[in-house]
Design an enzyme around this catalytic site. Structure first.
Site, PDB file in Angstrom:
ATOM      1  N   LYS A  35      -3.409  -8.510  -0.554  1.00  0.00           N
ATOM      2  CA  LYS A  35      -2.342  -7.642  -0.032  1.00  0.00           C
ATOM      3  C   LYS A  35      -1.137  -8.464   0.428  1.00  0.00           C
ATOM      4  CE  LYS A  35      -3.414  -4.890   3.571  1.00  0.00           C
ATOM      5  NZ  LYS A  35      -2.564  -5.100   4.751  1.00  0.00           N
ATOM      6  N   SER A  36      -1.409  -9.554   1.143  1.00  0.00           N
ATOM      7  CA  SER A  36      -0.298 -10.373   1.650  1.00  0.00           C
ATOM      8  C   SER A  36       0.543 -10.909   0.496  1.00  0.00           C
ATOM      9  CB  SER A  36      -0.842 -11.560   2.442  1.00  0.00           C
ATOM     10  OG  SER A  36      -1.502 -11.117   3.595  1.00  0.00           O
ATOM     11  N   ARG A  40       4.635  -9.915  -0.843  1.00  0.00           N
ATOM     12  CA  ARG A  40       5.624 -10.990  -0.983  1.00  0.00           C
ATOM     13  C   ARG A  40       6.118 -11.119  -2.417  1.00  0.00           C
ATOM     14  NH1 ARG A  40       2.419 -11.664   3.375  1.00  0.00           N
ATOM     15  NH2 ARG A  40       3.033 -13.053   5.074  1.00  0.00           N
ATOM     16  N   GLY A 108       2.100  -2.474   8.430  1.00  0.00           N
ATOM     17  CA  GLY A 108       2.797  -3.347   9.376  1.00  0.00           C
ATOM     18  C   GLY A 108       3.411  -4.542   8.673  1.00  0.00           C
ATOM     19  N   ARG A 136       2.911   0.685  16.675  1.00  0.00           N
ATOM     20  CA  ARG A 136       2.728  -0.769  16.708  1.00  0.00           C
ATOM     21  C   ARG A 136       3.993  -1.507  17.169  1.00  0.00           C
ATOM     22  NH1 ARG A 136      -0.255  -2.591  11.324  1.00  0.00           N
ATOM     23  NH2 ARG A 136      -0.492  -4.483  12.571  1.00  0.00           N
ATOM     24  N   SER A 181       1.436 -15.277  14.416  1.00  0.00           N
ATOM     25  CA  SER A 181       1.602 -14.155  13.495  1.00  0.00           C
ATOM     26  C   SER A 181       2.364 -14.589  12.252  1.00  0.00           C
ATOM     27  CB  SER A 181       2.362 -13.018  14.195  1.00  0.00           C
ATOM     28  OG  SER A 181       2.789 -12.073  13.228  1.00  0.00           O
ATOM     29  N   GLN A 183       3.240 -12.556  10.042  1.00  0.00           N
ATOM     30  CA  GLN A 183       4.265 -11.536   9.802  1.00  0.00           C
ATOM     31  C   GLN A 183       5.575 -11.916  10.492  1.00  0.00           C
ATOM     32  OE1 GLN A 183       2.622  -7.780  11.002  1.00  0.00           O
ATOM     33  NE2 GLN A 183       1.101  -7.783   9.360  1.00  0.00           N
ATOM     34  N   ASP A 334      -8.150 -10.370  10.102  1.00  0.00           N
ATOM     35  CA  ASP A 334      -8.502  -9.023   9.625  1.00  0.00           C
ATOM     36  C   ASP A 334     -10.000  -8.850   9.397  1.00  0.00           C
ATOM     37  OD1 ASP A 334      -5.838  -8.274   9.662  1.00  0.00           O
ATOM     38  OD2 ASP A 334      -5.488  -8.908   7.601  1.00  0.00           O
TER      39      ASP A 334
END
Ligand code: S3P
Length: 455
Positions: A35-36, A40, A108, A136, A181, A183, A334
């Site tokens: 997913k990450s 990207r 998120g 969030r 993080s 993110q 996660d």
């Protein structure tokens, strides 16, 4: 042209039950793309000059929302076939003002990374999301992004919906992450793309480095300097011309975690998950399971698309409790709900330390994991930011009805628990699973899980 408006789930809640398969789980499966990396790939593809071809893209709702966002901002994003996508980028600085609110659903990562991109494009945009995403914290990104000169108007506590006006003349920043993080790191680096001069992020604890790797892959000038205690100082030279480049997305270790733990805790099982991405900033779960005595083998280790990949094979067997240090949290952030499931089936005490960040995931995963385990007869406690689970090595009681609270990973973790317990475990709604792992139920049932819809 195949239609990429993928429809997941049903309009009403979809409760699901898991019970112990007497013959165990058997077989070889492939999980969807990471997913990450998928988010990207679409974002950098949209900011590159030229055509980016992506294979293995995750077609979960979160990533489909990123495809829609990049289209709304002017890039051409097309689905060519299963996992095969093509992006014609507009170049850094070339994004157009979106005509409507961007709805990021449950994601998120998508929302925060996009805020980074928007912060240094002089256009106005509006971002919202589902009830989970709207609860969030966004200040963790809007605060550093304001320093570039962007303006944000958000709800109380910096929550979505948020209106963004990107800086016309952005100024580069140096920013030390106050929370570990990826993110936040990525949002700052992405803002640095359309900023003259050098943008620097200092991360005291290393977090997943997919943004840095992919920026390098697209030809950006990036320096990564190691710091004491494993941290890093990352400097990006702004306003590069990103050159489109092909991307092969490996299988998501965060999704592989569910069939792998299931294979370890359901007696008699042997499960292989093929093509799992093993970026060292993501493999904390595997280290933890090894410490718990898991029978876990790495087969055919190789490099694919610049990331280490292997087939992972597990065999069920006795697990023991372990002490999981806080320093490992960013590399398995996660995976704690499903690690806690493994801990519930292990003999002895497992302490998972330093899990404060779990409180601000798709749901409060620290509370949700503890409450769910307690409802299934597991001895569990939250002590400060630590989660403590105690098992006797036998099958936990089960029997709980788990509220998934718009959280895909809580849903999947408790379905895995139900495969190992004496009584079935039910979840109130399986629909959130489609955000990260479309096809989860089918894949698990192919291994013999027998998940059953309940009315
Ligand atoms: C992600 C980073 C992690 C993780 C999320 C994906 C990313 O969040 O929980 O699922 O792709 O950068 P944080 O970086 O906020 O911990």
């Amino acid at each position: 042209m195949p239609d990429d408006r993928i429809q997941h789930g049903a309009p009403a809640a979809a409760p699901l039950a898991a019970s112990r398969p007497p013959a165990g789980l058997h077989g070889s499966v492939r999980v969807p793309g990471d997913k990450s990396i998928s988010h990207r790939a679409l974002m950098l593809g949209a900011l590159a000059v030229g055509r980016t071809e992506i294979s293995g893209l995750l077609e979960g709702e979160d990533v489909v929302a990123t495809a829609a966002a990049m289209r709304a901002l002017g890039a051409t994003v097309e689905r060519l076939g299963e996992g095969r996508w093509r992006v014609d980028g507009v170049g850094i600085g070339g994004l157009a003002e979106p005509a409507d609110v961007i709805d990021y659903g449950n994601s998120g990562t998508g929302a925060r990374l996009l805020l980074g991109i928007l912060a240094t494009h002089p256009i106005a945009s509006f971002i919202t999301g589902d009830a989970s995403l709207r609860s969030r914290p966004m200040r963790r990104v809007t605060e550093p992004l304001s320093r570039f000169g962007a303006r944000f108007a958000a709800r109380e506590g910096g929550r979505l919906p948020v209106a963004v006006t990107g800086a016309r003349d952005p100024v580069p920043i140096e920013y030390t992450l106050p929370v570990a993080s990826a993110q936040v790191k990525s949002a700052v680096l992405l803002a640095g793309l359309n900023t003259p001069g050098e943008t620097t992020v200092v991360e005291p604890q290393p977090t997943r480095d997919h943004t840095e790797r992919m920026l390098g892959h697209f030809g950006a000038n990036l320096r990564v300097e190691p710091l004491a205690q494993g941290g890093r100082r990352i400097t990006l030279v702004g306003q590069p011309e990103l050159a489109a480049a092909p991307i092969a997305v490996p299988g998501d270790i965060s999704s592989a975690a569910f069939p792998l733990v299931a294979g370890l805790v359901v007696p008699g099982s042997e499960v292989t998950v093929e093509g799992v991405g093993l970026n060292p900033s993501r493999t904390g779960l595997l280290a933890s399971l090894a410490e718990m005595g898991a029978d876990l083998a790495y087969l055919d280790e190789r490099i694919e698309g610049g990331e280490p990949v292997a087939d992972l094979r597990v065999r069920a067997g006795a697990l023991r409790g372990a002490d999981i240090p806080a320093s490992r949290a960013p590399s398995m952030i996660d995976e704690y709900p499903v690690l806690a499931v493994a801990a519930a089936c292990a003999r002895g005490r497992t302490v998972m330390r330093g899990l404060g960040e779990l409180r601000v995931k798709e749901s409060d995963r620290l509370a949700g994991t503890a409450e769910g385990l307690a409802a299934c007869g597991v001895k569990v406690a939250v002590e400060g930011d630590d989660l403590v689970v105690e098992g006797d090595g036998g099958a936990p009681a089960g029997g709980g009805l788990i509220e998934t609270r718009l959280d895909h990973r809580i849903a999947m973790a408790f379905l895995v628990l139900g495969l190992a317990t004496r009584s079935p475990v039910r979840i109130d709604d399986a629909r959130p699973i489609a955000t990260s792992f479309p096809g989860f139920t089918t894949l698990m049932n192919r291994l013999g899980a027998g998940f059953a819809a309940i009315g």
